[in-house]
Motif scaffolding. Structure first.
Motif, PDB file in Angstrom:
ATOM      1  N   VAL A   1       0.899  -1.428  -0.137  1.00  0.00           N
ATOM      2  CA  VAL A   1       0.048  -0.157  -0.053  1.00  0.00           C
ATOM      3  C   VAL A   1       0.970   1.130  -0.226  1.00  0.00           C
ATOM      4  O   VAL A   1       0.599   2.204  -0.724  1.00  0.00           O
TER       5      VAL A   1
ATOM      6  N   TRP B   1       0.899   4.431  -2.634  1.00  0.00           N
ATOM      7  CA  TRP B   1       0.886   5.768  -2.178  1.00  0.00           C
ATOM      8  C   TRP B   1       1.984   6.648  -2.901  1.00  0.00           C
ATOM      9  O   TRP B   1       1.641   7.865  -3.301  1.00  0.00           O
TER      10      TRP B   1
ATOM     11  N   GLY C   1      -6.735   8.967  -0.155  1.00  0.00           N
ATOM     12  CA  GLY C   1      -7.429   7.995   0.278  1.00  0.00           C
ATOM     13  C   GLY C   1      -6.592   6.694   0.572  1.00  0.00           C
ATOM     14  O   GLY C   1      -6.619   5.890   1.610  1.00  0.00           O
ATOM     15  N   THR C   2      -5.532   6.405  -0.347  1.00  0.00           N
ATOM     16  CA  THR C   2      -4.589   5.406  -0.238  1.00  0.00           C
ATOM     17  C   THR C   2      -3.757   5.402   1.271  1.00  0.00           C
ATOM     18  O   THR C   2      -3.647   4.372   2.017  1.00  0.00           O
TER      19      THR C   2
ATOM     20  N   ALA D   1      -4.738   7.279   3.866  1.00  0.00           N
ATOM     21  CA  ALA D   1      -5.854   7.012   5.025  1.00  0.00           C
ATOM     22  C   ALA D   1      -5.993   5.193   5.331  1.00  0.00           C
ATOM     23  O   ALA D   1      -6.256   5.191   6.333  1.00  0.00           O
ATOM     24  N   VAL D   2      -6.236   4.523   4.213  1.00  0.00           N
ATOM     25  CA  VAL D   2      -6.333   3.183   4.330  1.00  0.00           C
ATOM     26  C   VAL D   2      -5.047   2.517   4.834  1.00  0.00           C
ATOM     27  O   VAL D   2      -5.365   1.696   5.880  1.00  0.00           O
ATOM     28  N   LEU D   3      -4.047   2.918   4.508  1.00  0.00           N
ATOM     29  CA  LEU D   3      -2.560   2.464   5.231  1.00  0.00           C
ATOM     30  C   LEU D   3      -2.774   2.868   6.483  1.00  0.00           C
ATOM     31  O   LEU D   3      -2.555   1.827   7.394  1.00  0.00           O
TER      32      LEU D   3
ATOM     33  N   ALA E   1      -5.320   3.529   8.775  1.00  0.00           N
ATOM     34  CA  ALA E   1      -6.310   2.982   9.342  1.00  0.00           C
ATOM     35  C   ALA E   1      -6.203   1.389   9.815  1.00  0.00           C
ATOM     36  O   ALA E   1      -6.764   0.886  10.645  1.00  0.00           O
ATOM     37  N   GLY E   2      -5.812   1.019   8.529  1.00  0.00           N
ATOM     38  CA  GLY E   2      -5.425  -0.649   8.555  1.00  0.00           C
ATOM     39  C   GLY E   2      -4.457  -0.998   9.658  1.00  0.00           C
ATOM     40  O   GLY E   2      -4.655  -2.092  10.223  1.00  0.00           O
TER      41      GLY E   2
END
Length: 270
Positions: free
Chosen positions: A61, A65, A84-85, A87-89, A91-92
């Motif tokens: 990820v 990014w 968004g990428t 944020a996903v990193l 949050a995960g």
């Protein structure tokens, strides 16, 4: 927070490398990031199978990014996808952080041996968090601020593309239109310094002093904004069509995003 801290250290180093003007910076950044993550994971004994799997997925990820944010900074488009990428990193890694191993290894041995300043010796987990946040605020946060400015139009995508294109860099071609950043110099250096000062003051409980730093930035930048307004009114700015409203928006949005990143870092460090 262990996984996130390790990835932020590697990503911060990688983003710092690719921010240079070196022609091979992109390739070196993609190599440096996983190498740094692997070294930090081994030194802190975060190398169990769950750790390895999580860090490998996170590196995938992180590579996405780096490519998405690079493309956005060259074309001016796709800022939301890059943000968004990231944020996903984050949050995960936070969401599954309970499965991470407890940091230890050579770093823990060094911390118990070294006579570090302070009344207490920081734990390896605490050291990882602080190192990750410092690396993040030095380089990666600058990329995030720029992407937000592109997403809301405070930086103009067509001008970003013109400045990044080979034709725009040719001495024989006309200069690309001016951006607000052309009038407010030093933001990429002042931003990290400001965030680190806010983070450091917040960690020692000096929130009033951190507020003074924020206020001082506005006071120091105000003469530049006034000068930009006078030059714009007199037609004396030759960099293109960036007006005083654009400069003000660029300054305010960039500053607030930078401050929010520093405050979010402080919340994670707490």
């Amino acid at each position: 927070m262990t996984w996130l801290s390790i990835v932020l250290i590697g990503l911060g180093v990688g983003d710092l490398v690719r921010s240079s003007s070196w022609s091979r910076a992109r390739l070196v950044a993609h190599i440096t990031t996983p190498v740094v993550v692997a070294v930090v994971a081994v030194l802190t004994d975060v190398d169990a199978w769950p750790d390895v799997i999580a860090l490998m997925l996170a590196l995938g990820v992180a590579a996405a990014w780096m490519e998405l944010s690079r493309r956005t900074q060259r074309t001016g488009h796709g800022a939301l996808a890059a943000l968004g990428t990231f944020a996903v990193l984050v949050a995960g890694l936070i969401g599954f952080s309970g499965a991470a191993s407890t940091p230890g290894g050579p770093v823990a041995s060094w911390l118990s041996w070294a006579d570090l300043p302070g009344t207490t010796t920081p734990s390896p987990a605490r050291l990882l968090v602080l190192a990750g946040l410092v690396a993040f605020n030095i380089a990666t946060a600058n990329v995030i601020v720029r992407l937000v400015l592109l997403a809301i139009g405070a930086l103009r995508p067509d001008m970003v593309a013109a400045a990044a294109s080979p034709a725009g860099l040719s001495p024989a071609s006309p200069a690309p239109p001016g951006q607000p950043a052309d009038r407010l110099k030093g933001g990429r250096l002042l931003g990290p310094m400001e965030r680190l000062v806010i983070l450091g003051l917040g960690l020692v409980g000096e929130f009033g002093a951190a507020g003074i730093v924020i206020a001082a930035k506005g006071l120091l930048r105000f003469p530049e904004i006034q000068a930009a307004a006078r030059n714009n009114a007199a037609g004396g700015y030759t960099g293109g069509p960036a007006g005083i409203d654009d400069v003000t928006e660029y300054f305010l949005v960039g500053s607030f995003v930078s401050w929010l990143i520093a405050l979010a870092s402080l919340a994670l460090a707490a």
